[in-house]
Scaffold this motif. Structure first.
Motif, mmCIF file in Angstrom:
data_model
loop_
_atom_site.group_PDB
_atom_site.id
_atom_site.type_symbol
_atom_site.label_atom_id
_atom_site.label_comp_id
_atom_site.label_asym_id
_atom_site.label_seq_id
_atom_site.Cartn_x
_atom_site.Cartn_y
_atom_site.Cartn_z
ATOM 1 N N GLY A 367 0.669 -1.190 -0.033
ATOM 2 C CA GLY A 367 -0.472 -0.010 -0.247
ATOM 3 C C GLY A 367 0.510 1.221 -0.289
ATOM 4 O O GLY A 367 0.614 2.776 0.071
ATOM 5 N N VAL A 368 2.259 1.344 0.247
ATOM 6 C CA VAL A 368 2.932 2.457 0.232
ATOM 7 C C VAL A 368 2.964 3.137 -1.452
ATOM 8 O O VAL A 368 3.118 4.284 -1.356
ATOM 9 N N GLU A 369 2.439 2.186 -2.470
ATOM 10 C CA GLU A 369 2.312 3.167 -3.946
ATOM 11 C C GLU A 369 1.693 4.405 -3.843
ATOM 12 O O GLU A 369 1.420 5.404 -4.437
ATOM 13 N N GLN A 370 0.570 4.608 -2.692
ATOM 14 C CA GLN A 370 -0.277 5.532 -2.851
ATOM 15 C C GLN A 370 0.119 6.418 -2.652
ATOM 16 O O GLN A 370 -0.095 7.596 -2.399
ATOM 17 N N PHE A 371 1.397 6.583 -1.754
ATOM 18 C CA PHE A 371 1.556 7.560 -0.600
ATOM 19 C C PHE A 371 2.812 7.979 -1.801
ATOM 20 O O PHE A 371 3.979 9.194 -1.799
ATOM 21 N N ALA A 419 10.672 3.501 -2.612
ATOM 22 C CA ALA A 419 11.592 5.037 -2.697
ATOM 23 C C ALA A 419 10.481 6.349 -2.910
ATOM 24 O O ALA A 419 9.587 5.271 -4.016
ATOM 25 N N ILE A 420 11.029 6.945 -3.609
ATOM 26 C CA ILE A 420 9.865 7.958 -3.327
ATOM 27 C C ILE A 420 11.197 8.939 -4.094
ATOM 28 O O ILE A 420 12.081 9.433 -3.226
ATOM 29 N N SER A 421 10.915 9.651 -5.574
ATOM 30 C CA SER A 421 11.646 10.952 -5.443
ATOM 31 C C SER A 421 11.204 12.011 -5.746
ATOM 32 O O SER A 421 10.656 12.325 -4.726
ATOM 33 N N ALA A 422 12.268 13.417 -4.790
ATOM 34 C CA ALA A 422 12.107 14.653 -4.085
ATOM 35 C C ALA A 422 11.305 15.233 -5.073
ATOM 36 O O ALA A 422 10.346 16.277 -4.220
ATOM 37 N N ASN A 423 11.371 15.300 -6.253
ATOM 38 C CA ASN A 423 10.253 16.057 -7.214
ATOM 39 C C ASN A 423 9.248 15.091 -7.054
ATOM 40 O O ASN A 423 8.292 15.851 -6.474
ATOM 41 N N GLU A 424 8.808 14.361 -6.701
ATOM 42 C CA GLU A 424 7.491 14.136 -6.814
ATOM 43 C C GLU A 424 6.877 14.160 -5.073
ATOM 44 O O GLU A 424 6.090 14.364 -5.401
ATOM 45 N N MET A 425 7.868 13.412 -4.209
ATOM 46 C CA MET A 425 7.552 13.671 -2.822
ATOM 47 C C MET A 425 7.578 15.321 -2.619
ATOM 48 O O MET A 425 6.086 15.690 -2.075
ATOM 49 N N LEU A 426 7.829 16.184 -3.176
ATOM 50 C CA LEU A 426 7.669 17.668 -3.499
ATOM 51 C C LEU A 426 6.273 17.864 -3.618
ATOM 52 O O LEU A 426 5.417 18.601 -3.286
ATOM 53 N N ARG A 427 6.239 17.570 -4.788
ATOM 54 C CA ARG A 427 5.045 17.372 -5.635
ATOM 55 C C ARG A 427 3.476 16.912 -5.225
ATOM 56 O O ARG A 427 2.711 17.832 -4.634
ATOM 57 N N ARG A 428 3.990 15.702 -3.883
ATOM 58 C CA ARG A 428 3.154 15.340 -3.245
ATOM 59 C C ARG A 428 2.299 16.388 -1.958
ATOM 60 O O ARG A 428 1.231 16.142 -2.073
ATOM 61 N N TYR A 429 3.188 16.852 -1.513
ATOM 62 C CA TYR A 429 3.354 16.707 -0.271
ATOM 63 C C TYR A 429 3.977 18.751 0.059
ATOM 64 O O TYR A 429 3.796 18.637 1.179
#
Length: 449
Positions: A367-371, A419-429
């Motif tokens: 379920g971590v894909e949802q993050f 793993a999640i890219s920094a760009n994706e984390m910035l976009r999401r959060y």
């Protein structure tokens, strides 16, 4: 020459000796003895034998006793009608390798092949996949813990020494009677056609059981299959409070947790909050290339945020969880709350722009894909095996009911790299992170951000 001997010593120690020691002393990944006042289990290795196994089945049937047979795959294929009878009469059938060879003397792939061939033989005959495994002589290597994760490894609590004819029925019976107590798992043999055994030895085992079984029944004991004893034990442990040893282990582990945080200078996702669910450190990535969800890829040498869970909170979640599934749900909810705080903490750093991704290794990865995380298998090798053993040991210690609860849904607890890219984390959060950061600053100095 001395160097070669040293390497052989290290190999034997880590491949064979330590796994056996850990399993026997601490019961890690194995079942040896049950928790029951009146239930005991008879287990038989090395068969089926065309002469002695049918005689043994006749005795068990006469007294209405159910047992567990760990069959050698080659013997099962040679005598399918006996295996079919075991199954038809309600006995449990487990794996004892295809050939009766020690796991210390075989490569991991060879052991896996032995187990697979035996499992396929049993399923062809009975229509059911076996779930129990006992390695010959109870000898395991380090890969058995990880590769046998979907099977229950079964050892024993009482060994009658019945593989030698010289032991005799009288001595075998006396040993069985003397050791009769609830939860006992008896190791016996219905075939003497293996290395180190005497061909005619099983006749003495059968003669001993002719007297022992009615004696045990008269004393109020019941004979159950090992899988049934495992279930009874799991229920009994669920009702018990953690004992002094487990409490001491938990206290020691949490002390190590604090030392680990200090040693590696982990930072809380919520600055100043020691109860934050996530901690992290900035470091360089070492490992295989991982494709990220945004199309980029994480490569060796890239700067990452290395995630670490708060094992203290993990222990609290474990105490409140009735199953690994519920534990996983609680962890996912905690992750959902912690991600914005983590993003805020990372993006407020002066070196935030150089961070390529956020990476962690976790057994709870459903379920971590949802993050926004990408989930990847750990690369094969020592790190993968060591990580699996480490995390399973950790969850066995911190969960109040130990490994039995974890084994209920073991397939959900396979360590993987997330793993999640920094760009994706910035976009999401990014937006939420900004609010979290503003709130954090305001609560610190009393002034609006």
């Amino acid at each position: 020459m001395s160097t070669v001997l040293l390497y052989l010593f290290y190999f034997f120690t880590f491949y064979a000796f330590l796994p056996g020691l850990i399993s026997r002393m601490f019961g890690f990944r194995v079942f040896k003895k049950g928790l029951s006042d009146r239930h005991v289990s008879l287990t038989f290795d090395d068969g089926p034998d065309p002469v002695y196994t049918p005689r043994l089945l006749d005795v068990l049937q006469r007294y209405g006793v159910k047992a567990t047979f760990f069959v050698v795959g080659k013997h099962a294929e040679a005598h399918p009608e006996i295996v079919e009878r075991m199954h038809r009469e309600g006995h449990s059938i487990g794996i004892h390798n295809y050939l009766h060879r020690s796991n210390w003397l075989m490569r991991p792939k060879t052991v896996a092949k032995q187990v697979r061939m035996t499992a396929e033989a049993i399923e062809r005959i009975t229509g059911e996949k076996p779930k129990l495994y006992r390695p010959p002589w109870g000898v395991m290597n380090v890969f058995d813990f990880a590769s046998r994760s979907r099977m229950q490894i079964v050892l024993w609590s009482m060994m009658a020494g019945d593989w030698r004819e010289s032991t005799g029925a009288e001595k075998i019976g006396a040993r069985l009677s003397k050791s009769l107590r609830g939860g006992q798992v008896y190791l016996l043999h219905d075939c003497g056609n293996t290395f180190g055994a005497d061909i005619g030895a099983p006749k003495h085992t059968i003669a001993a059981l002719e007297k022992f079984i009615p004696e045990a029944l008269e004393r109020g004991f019941s004979f159950v299959r090992v899988d049934e004893l495992i279930q009874t034990t799991a229920k009994a442990r669920a009702k018990r409070e953690p004992g002094p040893l487990r409490k001491a282990l938990v206290a020691a582990w949490l002390l190590w947790e604090r030392c680990f945080h200090a040693l590696f200078r982990l930072q809380s996702a919520v600055p100043g909050d020691p109860r934050s669910f996530l901690f992290y450190r900035i470091t360089a990535y070492h490992g295989e290339t991982i494709p990220l969800a945004d199309g980029d890829a994480l490569r060796a040498g890239d700067k990452i945020v290395e995630l670490h869970m708060n094992n203290g909170l993990l222990y609290e979640f474990g105490r409140k969880s009735r199953s690994p599934l519920q534990l996983a749900i609680q962890l996912i909810r905690a992750m959902e709350k912690a991600m914005p705080a983590l993003a805020a903490s990372v993006f407020l750093r002066g070196d935030a722009k150089s961070v390529k991704a956020v990476v962690g290794t976790s057994m709870v990865n459903r379920g971590v894909e949802q993050f926004g995380f990408t989930v990847a298998d750990l690369p094969r090798g020592f790190f993968s095996v060591a990580t699996k053993l480490y995390l399973k040991c950790l969850l066995s210690v911190i969960h109040p009911q130990g490994k039995d609860r974890l084994d209920e849904r073991a397939e959900m607890l396979v360590p993987k790299r997330i793993a999640i890219s920094a760009n994706e984390m910035l976009r999401r959060y990014g937006d939420i992170a900004g609010e979290v950061a503003a709130t954090s600053v305001e609560s610190t100095d009393g002034q609006p951000a």
